[in-house]
Design a protein around this motif. Structure first.
Motif, PDB file in Angstrom:
ATOM      1  N   TYR A 235       0.739  -1.414  -0.142  1.00 48.80           N
ATOM      2  CA  TYR A 235      -0.020  -0.059   0.062  1.00 48.80           C
ATOM      3  C   TYR A 235       0.828   1.194   0.138  1.00 48.80           C
ATOM      4  O   TYR A 235       0.335   2.214  -0.102  1.00 48.80           O
ATOM      5  CB  TYR A 235      -0.735  -0.022   1.249  1.00 48.80           C
ATOM      6  CG  TYR A 235      -2.292  -0.728   1.239  1.00 48.80           C
ATOM      7  CD1 TYR A 235      -3.164  -0.514   0.224  1.00 48.80           C
ATOM      8  CD2 TYR A 235      -2.166  -2.115   1.732  1.00 48.80           C
ATOM      9  CE1 TYR A 235      -4.248  -1.287   0.017  1.00 48.80           C
ATOM     10  CE2 TYR A 235      -3.313  -2.762   1.682  1.00 48.80           C
ATOM     11  CZ  TYR A 235      -4.430  -2.445   0.733  1.00 48.80           C
ATOM     12  OH  TYR A 235      -5.382  -3.388   0.627  1.00 48.80           O
ATOM     13  N   VAL A 236       2.145   0.933   0.449  1.00 50.96           N
ATOM     14  CA  VAL A 236       3.161   2.241   0.270  1.00 50.96           C
ATOM     15  C   VAL A 236       4.033   1.836  -0.897  1.00 50.96           C
ATOM     16  O   VAL A 236       4.422   0.781  -0.791  1.00 50.96           O
ATOM     17  CB  VAL A 236       3.623   2.674   1.805  1.00 50.96           C
ATOM     18  CG1 VAL A 236       2.325   2.993   2.545  1.00 50.96           C
ATOM     19  CG2 VAL A 236       4.375   1.437   2.166  1.00 50.96           C
ATOM     20  N   GLY A 273       0.305 -17.288  -3.553  1.00 53.09           N
ATOM     21  CA  GLY A 273       0.615 -15.847  -3.443  1.00 53.09           C
ATOM     22  C   GLY A 273      -0.421 -15.136  -2.759  1.00 53.09           C
ATOM     23  O   GLY A 273      -1.824 -15.426  -2.923  1.00 53.09           O
ATOM     24  N   HIS A 274      -0.014 -14.380  -1.700  1.00 55.28           N
ATOM     25  CA  HIS A 274      -1.049 -13.568  -0.863  1.00 55.28           C
ATOM     26  C   HIS A 274      -1.935 -12.975  -1.836  1.00 55.28           C
ATOM     27  O   HIS A 274      -3.160 -12.757  -1.506  1.00 55.28           O
ATOM     28  CB  HIS A 274      -0.561 -12.922   0.361  1.00 55.28           C
ATOM     29  CG  HIS A 274      -1.697 -12.275   1.126  1.00 55.28           C
ATOM     30  ND1 HIS A 274      -2.310 -12.787   1.863  1.00 55.28           N
ATOM     31  CD2 HIS A 274      -1.712 -10.794   1.218  1.00 55.28           C
ATOM     32  CE1 HIS A 274      -3.011 -12.004   2.710  1.00 55.28           C
ATOM     33  NE2 HIS A 274      -2.798 -10.581   2.190  1.00 55.28           N
ATOM     34  N   HIS A 275      -1.352 -11.901  -2.576  1.00 52.52           N
ATOM     35  CA  HIS A 275      -2.224 -11.095  -3.433  1.00 52.52           C
ATOM     36  C   HIS A 275      -2.629 -11.853  -4.925  1.00 52.52           C
ATOM     37  O   HIS A 275      -1.905 -12.292  -5.318  1.00 52.52           O
ATOM     38  CB  HIS A 275      -1.541  -9.946  -3.786  1.00 52.52           C
ATOM     39  CG  HIS A 275      -1.151  -8.947  -2.418  1.00 52.52           C
ATOM     40  ND1 HIS A 275       0.207  -9.326  -1.871  1.00 52.52           N
ATOM     41  CD2 HIS A 275      -1.535  -8.081  -2.134  1.00 52.52           C
ATOM     42  CE1 HIS A 275       0.311  -8.437  -1.064  1.00 52.52           C
ATOM     43  NE2 HIS A 275      -0.777  -7.833  -1.066  1.00 52.52           N
ATOM     44  N   GLY A 284     -10.376  -6.053  -5.347  1.00 51.21           N
ATOM     45  CA  GLY A 284     -10.311  -6.004  -6.706  1.00 51.21           C
ATOM     46  C   GLY A 284      -9.036  -6.815  -7.049  1.00 51.21           C
ATOM     47  O   GLY A 284      -8.533  -7.574  -6.252  1.00 51.21           O
ATOM     48  N   SER A 285      -8.627  -6.734  -8.323  1.00 51.50           N
ATOM     49  CA  SER A 285      -7.695  -7.631  -9.080  1.00 51.50           C
ATOM     50  C   SER A 285      -6.380  -6.852  -9.068  1.00 51.50           C
ATOM     51  O   SER A 285      -6.078  -5.684  -9.239  1.00 51.50           O
ATOM     52  CB  SER A 285      -8.106  -7.881 -10.500  1.00 51.50           C
ATOM     53  OG  SER A 285      -9.472  -8.675 -10.422  1.00 51.50           O
ATOM     54  N   ALA A 286      -5.152  -7.550  -9.360  1.00 48.79           N
ATOM     55  CA  ALA A 286      -3.908  -6.964  -9.622  1.00 48.79           C
ATOM     56  C   ALA A 286      -3.988  -6.116 -11.043  1.00 48.79           C
ATOM     57  O   ALA A 286      -4.478  -6.395 -11.711  1.00 48.79           O
ATOM     58  CB  ALA A 286      -3.067  -8.204  -9.986  1.00 48.79           C
ATOM     59  N   GLY A 287      -3.553  -4.934 -10.863  1.00 43.55           N
ATOM     60  CA  GLY A 287      -3.607  -3.745 -11.464  1.00 43.55           C
ATOM     61  C   GLY A 287      -4.341  -2.851 -11.205  1.00 43.55           C
ATOM     62  O   GLY A 287      -4.325  -1.703 -11.809  1.00 43.55           O
ATOM     63  N   SER A 288      -5.241  -2.899 -10.308  1.00 46.69           N
ATOM     64  CA  SER A 288      -6.324  -1.877  -9.951  1.00 46.69           C
ATOM     65  C   SER A 288      -6.932  -2.275  -8.398  1.00 46.69           C
ATOM     66  O   SER A 288      -7.915  -2.268  -8.123  1.00 46.69           O
ATOM     67  CB  SER A 288      -7.488  -1.804 -10.846  1.00 46.69           C
ATOM     68  OG  SER A 288      -8.187  -3.132 -10.951  1.00 46.69           O
ATOM     69  N   TYR A 289      -5.911  -2.820  -7.565  1.00 48.32           N
ATOM     70  CA  TYR A 289      -5.976  -3.088  -6.440  1.00 48.32           C
ATOM     71  C   TYR A 289      -6.655  -1.702  -5.604  1.00 48.32           C
ATOM     72  O   TYR A 289      -6.169  -0.599  -5.572  1.00 48.32           O
ATOM     73  CB  TYR A 289      -5.029  -3.674  -5.639  1.00 48.32           C
ATOM     74  CG  TYR A 289      -4.475  -4.794  -5.715  1.00 48.32           C
ATOM     75  CD1 TYR A 289      -5.446  -5.909  -5.925  1.00 48.32           C
ATOM     76  CD2 TYR A 289      -3.090  -5.098  -5.719  1.00 48.32           C
ATOM     77  CE1 TYR A 289      -4.654  -7.438  -6.222  1.00 48.32           C
ATOM     78  CE2 TYR A 289      -2.683  -6.486  -5.999  1.00 48.32           C
ATOM     79  CZ  TYR A 289      -3.648  -7.603  -6.256  1.00 48.32           C
ATOM     80  OH  TYR A 289      -3.153  -8.729  -6.534  1.00 48.32           O
ATOM     81  N   ASP A 290      -7.809  -2.052  -4.645  1.00 54.22           N
ATOM     82  CA  ASP A 290      -8.568  -0.960  -4.025  1.00 54.22           C
ATOM     83  C   ASP A 290      -8.527   0.369  -4.979  1.00 54.22           C
ATOM     84  O   ASP A 290      -8.887   1.474  -4.303  1.00 54.22           O
ATOM     85  CB  ASP A 290      -7.867  -0.808  -2.905  1.00 54.22           C
ATOM     86  CG  ASP A 290      -7.429  -2.074  -1.850  1.00 54.22           C
ATOM     87  OD1 ASP A 290      -8.686  -2.388  -1.645  1.00 54.22           O
ATOM     88  OD2 ASP A 290      -6.588  -2.654  -1.794  1.00 54.22           O
ATOM     89  N   SER A 299      -1.313  -0.283  -6.761  1.00 54.65           N
ATOM     90  CA  SER A 299      -2.145  -1.069  -7.743  1.00 54.65           C
ATOM     91  C   SER A 299      -1.774  -2.537  -8.156  1.00 54.65           C
ATOM     92  O   SER A 299      -2.939  -3.257  -8.519  1.00 54.65           O
ATOM     93  CB  SER A 299      -2.130  -0.227  -9.164  1.00 54.65           C
ATOM     94  OG  SER A 299      -0.639  -0.296  -9.857  1.00 54.65           O
ATOM     95  N   GLY A 300      -0.524  -2.643  -7.637  1.00 47.35           N
ATOM     96  CA  GLY A 300      -0.192  -4.027  -7.952  1.00 47.35           C
ATOM     97  C   GLY A 300      -0.124  -4.304  -9.556  1.00 47.35           C
ATOM     98  O   GLY A 300      -0.023  -5.615 -10.078  1.00 47.35           O
ATOM     99  N   ILE A 301       0.208  -3.275 -10.426  1.00 47.07           N
ATOM    100  CA  ILE A 301       0.572  -3.485 -11.670  1.00 47.07           C
ATOM    101  C   ILE A 301       1.529  -4.367 -12.163  1.00 47.07           C
ATOM    102  O   ILE A 301       1.497  -5.431 -12.975  1.00 47.07           O
ATOM    103  CB  ILE A 301       0.726  -2.050 -12.680  1.00 47.07           C
ATOM    104  CG1 ILE A 301       0.922  -2.244 -14.097  1.00 47.07           C
ATOM    105  CG2 ILE A 301       2.040  -1.428 -11.937  1.00 47.07           C
ATOM    106  CD1 ILE A 301      -0.518  -2.910 -14.526  1.00 47.07           C
ATOM    107  N   HIS A 302       2.769  -4.484 -11.435  1.00 43.30           N
ATOM    108  CA  HIS A 302       3.894  -5.250 -11.639  1.00 43.30           C
ATOM    109  C   HIS A 302       3.626  -6.810 -11.266  1.00 43.30           C
ATOM    110  O   HIS A 302       4.267  -7.659 -11.627  1.00 43.30           O
ATOM    111  CB  HIS A 302       4.943  -4.865 -11.119  1.00 43.30           C
ATOM    112  CG  HIS A 302       5.411  -3.256 -11.621  1.00 43.30           C
ATOM    113  ND1 HIS A 302       5.798  -3.316 -12.933  1.00 43.30           N
ATOM    114  CD2 HIS A 302       5.210  -2.135 -11.035  1.00 43.30           C
ATOM    115  CE1 HIS A 302       5.805  -1.933 -13.065  1.00 43.30           C
ATOM    116  NE2 HIS A 302       5.715  -1.097 -11.917  1.00 43.30           N
TER     117      HIS A 302
END
Length: 421
Positions: A235-236, A273-275, A284-290, A299-302
């Motif tokens: 988140y940071v 994997g946790h996420h 939400g999904s990887a690339g647009s988390y929360d 965002s989890g884009i990587h």
């Protein structure tokens, strides 16, 4: 961050929208800003976007980072009497594996779920368990002998006397800001704890475990690949260069995962994997988390790219927690036959509704529960259980059976789903 702190301001792509916007392949596709007909973002969106960067500033400058360790530490000897990894399939010719996630509260709900799971484990001859992260709420252990290991793992899981394959969650790697994932070095304490626990199996921050088909040294029946997703889904922003999204740690982990999946001769391949990659819960999904659509971290884009470029089409399952829900999503063209499970309701629950529309065989957003994976020579079965907290009893809510591994062809992982009354 806790599950109820953030709600995405708008949905990520549906399967149809993904299909319309997908380019030549995941490696080349641009990251869309959102559906073309999406409403204007809520007023809080810009504040959320700024928050992801601002929290990496002065508030995090004082985070206490430990000394860097090698990306993959050498496995350490376990405690005397450690529960052994299963060496052959069970009586039914298959491995039965308990799946839990987001369990480490030490609260009554965790005890109720594990009591219900223990009963199922005895009936199903479970020989292995998986913990999908957030093992020690709210900010991870303070040392490798922290009393919270006993309070939030050992005592609640008494009776489930098997090895637990553990992965790191955002709450395990936090510190000053609980749930931020901003201090990955704290995860080293969970790796070190494995040397003294009979149950806790974590030889490194990421690792693989192969279970033989017949007790011999032949090709494995099932292989697990446990990831550390925190440096690319925090988140940071990370402040230790070792754990930057493009730093040495993540580059080495990607190289390891790619090589391990390539080398694996297992009939069934399962990535932990946790996420999650895909998720219908409110994170939400990887690339647009929360609801975050920009930045290298929140965002989890990587992580999305890692799943799409290294995992999808090569593994049969991605198992994740993070969202406090139970979901068995369908394998699709988007995932190239890989199925996503979300199993994070071992101690907390969701808000009772789906926020996104990824195709699902079954999902539950309001009840506690767990899953059991059964991997045999001819098929793989996923049983989803919900738990009544008051009675500490589990109910088989759904069963999905997969007949062929992904290696047999993209989309071949799709199986029959059966709802259980």
């Amino acid at each position: 961050m806790c599950d109820d702190e953030l709600i995405p301001p708008r949905a990520d792509l549906t399967e149809d929208q993904w299909a319309r916007t997908a380019g030549p392949g995941p490696a080349d596709a641009a990251v869309p800003a959102g559906p073309p007909d999406a409403p204007a973002p809520a007023r809080g969106v810009h504040r959320r976007t700024l928050l992801g960067g601002a929290m990496a500033g002065a508030a995090l400058a004082a985070l206490p980072f430990g000394a860097q360790q090698a990306a993959v530490a050498a496995p350490r000897a376990g405690a005397p009497g450690r529960f052994p990894l299963p060496s052959a399939p069970g009586p039914a010719g298959e491995y039965a594996v308990l799946i839990t996630g987001d369990a480490g509260t030490g609260a009554a709900e965790q005890y109720a779920v594990t009591a219900a799971a223990a009963e199922v484990c005895r009936a199903e001859h479970v020989g292995l368990a998986v913990g999908l992260g957030d093992n020690i709420y709210e900010n991870g252990p303070e040392s490798d002998d922290d009393s919270e290991f006993a309070e939030k793992f050992e005592r609640p899981n008494t009776g489930i006397d098997v090895p637990w394959l553990m992965v790191l969650g955002n709450h395990d790697c936090s510190g000053l800001i609980p749930g931020s994932g901003g201090d990955p070095s704290r995860g080293d304490r969970e790796v070190a704890y494995a040397a003294t626990s009979r149950r806790w199996y974590m030889p490194a921050r990421y690792y693989n475990v192969a279970l033989p088909a017949d007790g011999s040294r032949g090709e494995p029946l099932v292989e697990f690949f446990a990831l550390d997703t925190n440096p690319v889904a925090s988140y940071v922003a990370q402040t230790d260069p070792h754990y930057y999204w493009n730093g040495p740690y993540m580059r080495e982990q990607r190289r390891w995962l790619d090589a391990a999946l390539t080398a694996s001769r297992a009939r069934w391949k399962v990535v932990l994997g946790h996420h999650p990659y895909l998720n219908n819960g409110k994170h939400g999904s990887a690339g647009s988390y929360d609801g975050f659509m920009i930045g290298n971290y929140t965002s989890g884009i990587h992580l999305k790219k890692l799943y799409e470029e290294v995992v999808c089409g090569r593994a049969d399952l991605i198992m994740s927690g993070h969202d406090h829900t139970l979901q068995i999503l369908e394998p699709t063209d988007r995932t190239r036959g890989t199925r996503q499970l979300v199993c994070g309701a071992a101690a907390k629950t969701g808000d009772g509704k789906a926020h996104f529309t990824h195709p699902a065989a079954w999902q539950d957003f309001s009840r506690h529960g767990f899953m059991v994976l059964k991997a045999g020579g001819g098929a793989m079965t996923i049983d989803a259980y919900t738990v009544d907290i008051a009675t500490k009893k589990a109910r088989l809510a759904h069963r999905t059976r997969t007949a062929r591994p992904v290696a047999a062809g993209a989309g071949a992982g799709a199986g029959a789903g059966v709802g259980v009354k």
